[in-house]
Design an enzyme around this catalytic site. Structure first.
Site, mmCIF file in Angstrom:
data_model
loop_
_atom_site.group_PDB
_atom_site.id
_atom_site.type_symbol
_atom_site.label_atom_id
_atom_site.label_comp_id
_atom_site.label_asym_id
_atom_site.label_seq_id
_atom_site.Cartn_x
_atom_site.Cartn_y
_atom_site.Cartn_z
ATOM 1 N N ASP A 27 0.834 -1.209 0.000
ATOM 2 C CA ASP A 27 0.000 0.000 0.000
ATOM 3 C C ASP A 27 0.867 1.258 0.000
ATOM 4 O O ASP A 27 1.974 1.252 0.550
ATOM 5 C CB ASP A 27 -0.901 -0.037 1.247
ATOM 6 C CG ASP A 27 -2.070 0.916 1.132
ATOM 7 O OD1 ASP A 27 -2.276 1.497 0.049
ATOM 8 O OD2 ASP A 27 -2.777 1.098 2.139
ATOM 9 N N ASN A 75 -10.614 -3.308 -6.273
ATOM 10 C CA ASN A 75 -9.860 -2.276 -7.001
ATOM 11 C C ASN A 75 -10.510 -1.870 -8.331
ATOM 12 O O ASN A 75 -10.129 -0.863 -8.928
ATOM 13 C CB ASN A 75 -8.409 -2.713 -7.267
ATOM 14 C CG ASN A 75 -7.512 -2.626 -6.040
ATOM 15 O OD1 ASN A 75 -6.540 -3.362 -5.914
ATOM 16 N ND2 ASN A 75 -7.820 -1.709 -5.126
HETATM 17 C C1 FPP Z 1 -1.838 0.298 -3.298
HETATM 18 O O1 FPP Z 1 -1.401 1.611 -3.415
HETATM 19 C C2 FPP Z 1 -1.332 -0.500 -4.389
HETATM 20 C C3 FPP Z 1 -2.094 -1.100 -5.336
HETATM 21 C C4 FPP Z 1 -3.572 -1.035 -5.380
HETATM 22 C C5 FPP Z 1 -1.511 -1.849 -6.419
HETATM 23 C C6 FPP Z 1 -0.253 -2.601 -6.103
HETATM 24 C C7 FPP Z 1 0.409 -2.810 -7.384
HETATM 25 C C8 FPP Z 1 1.734 -2.765 -7.616
HETATM 26 C C9 FPP Z 1 2.740 -2.649 -6.562
HETATM 27 C C10 FPP Z 1 2.251 -2.834 -9.001
HETATM 28 C C11 FPP Z 1 1.855 -4.037 -9.810
HETATM 29 C C12 FPP Z 1 2.174 -5.325 -9.153
HETATM 30 C C13 FPP Z 1 2.905 -6.337 -9.699
HETATM 31 C C14 FPP Z 1 3.030 -7.630 -8.978
HETATM 32 C C15 FPP Z 1 3.606 -6.188 -10.970
HETATM 33 P P1 FPP Z 1 -2.496 2.759 -3.544
HETATM 34 O O2 FPP Z 1 -2.606 3.111 -4.979
HETATM 35 O O3 FPP Z 1 -3.770 2.341 -2.894
HETATM 36 O O4 FPP Z 1 -1.784 3.885 -2.728
HETATM 37 P P2 FPP Z 1 -2.483 5.041 -1.888
HETATM 38 O O5 FPP Z 1 -3.289 4.363 -0.793
HETATM 39 O O6 FPP Z 1 -1.312 5.816 -1.359
HETATM 40 O O7 FPP Z 1 -3.324 5.823 -2.856
#
Ligand code: FPP
Length: 247
Positions: A27, A75
């Site tokens: 996250d 998501n």
């Molecule tokens: C949460 O950060 C992250 C995600 C919803 C996606 C996680 C994906 C990756 C790390 C990249 C793709 C993965 C692979 C395995 C190639 P957020 O966007 O919710 O952050 P925030 O809460 O700060 O907005």
């Protein structure tokens, strides 16, 4: 000072830490980007770099399994362009990193209802899983279109099908039958669940598997997470007194 797990890492991964299976709620990509006045996609790209670093460290630390929450069944509520960016990153990640995984004996697994994704991506995932399935090294499990409640519903459906076909007596249903129906069937029991970015909730991730997992929360945003952050979490795990309900 180097952590104990890091010194294991430096000495070729003789893992005395006892953690077999670590899962991570990755996250904070959006906040990482926002702090730098960058678009959210830049945070997700940096998040992929963190995935690479941490997958390597997991191998060096002697983990048997690393499960990463890449895309939840919730998501889809994000703007369509962000969903498309995440799917593109995932496709590129598999295309560019599969050879390295395979060369290092890694087995790729996917948990979640990934079959509902774009058919071309489903094919790519299934080929990647199949190509690495006979490897004997650590497992990297990627959670895609994953929700623990959905996983439990699908496990319940598979149990009902076994009951209806006469293979299973309802009175004899046990914990093992539920576990056999989960996407994580065959993976080692979950030892440690990490969430980055300061949030302290499970967000529908591995609810069944987390029954006796140790929980570890860190303020570090996912794109800043690395091998030493993983080693630190494993050091903290090592100090926990796990009683599994006993004394
Ligand atoms: C949460 O950060 C992250 C995600 C919803 C996606 C996680 C994906 C990756 C790390 C990249 C793709 C993965 C692979 C395995 C190639 P957020 O966007 O919710 O952050 P925030 O809460 O700060 O907005």
């Amino acid at each position: 000072m180097a952590s104990q797990a890091q010194s294991d890492l430096a000495h070729g991964g003789a893992s005395g830490h006892g953690a077999r299976h670590v899962a991570i709620i990755m996250d904070g990509n959006g906040r990482w980007a926002k702090k730098r006045f960058l678009p959210r996609i830049a945070g997700h790209r940096a998040g992929v770099e963190a995935v690479r670093r941490v997958a390597r460290a997991a191998r060096e630390l002697g983990l048997e399994c690393l499960t990463l929450y890449a895309f939840s069944s919730e998501n889809w509520k994000r703007p369509a362009n962000e969903v498309a960016d995440l799917m593109r990153l995932l496709r590129h990640f598999i295309e560019s990193d599969l050879d390295e995984f395979h060369a290092n004996g890694v087995r790729l697994r996917v948990i979640g209802h990934y079959r509902a994704l774009d058919p071309a991506l489903v094919d790519l995932i299934e080929q990647a899983v199949e190509r690495t399935s006979a490897n004997t090294g650590p497992i990297i499990a990627i959670a895609l279109n994953y929700g623990a409640q959905d996983e439990l519903v699908r496990a319940a459906q598979s149990i009902v099908r076994r009951v209806q076909s006469g293979q299973l007596d309802p009175e004899a249903i046990g914990i093992d039958d539920v576990e056999a129906g989960l996407d994580t069937a065959g993976l080692p029991p979950l030892d440690l669940l990490i969430r980055t970015s300061g949030e302290q909730r499970l967000s529908n991730f591995m609810l069944w598997q987390a029954a006796y997992a140790e929980l570890y929360f860190t303020d570090t945003l996912w794109p800043d997470f690395d091998g030493s952050a993983l080693a630190e979490a494993i050091d903290a795990f090592r100090l926990r007194d796990r009683r599994f309900g006993g004394l």
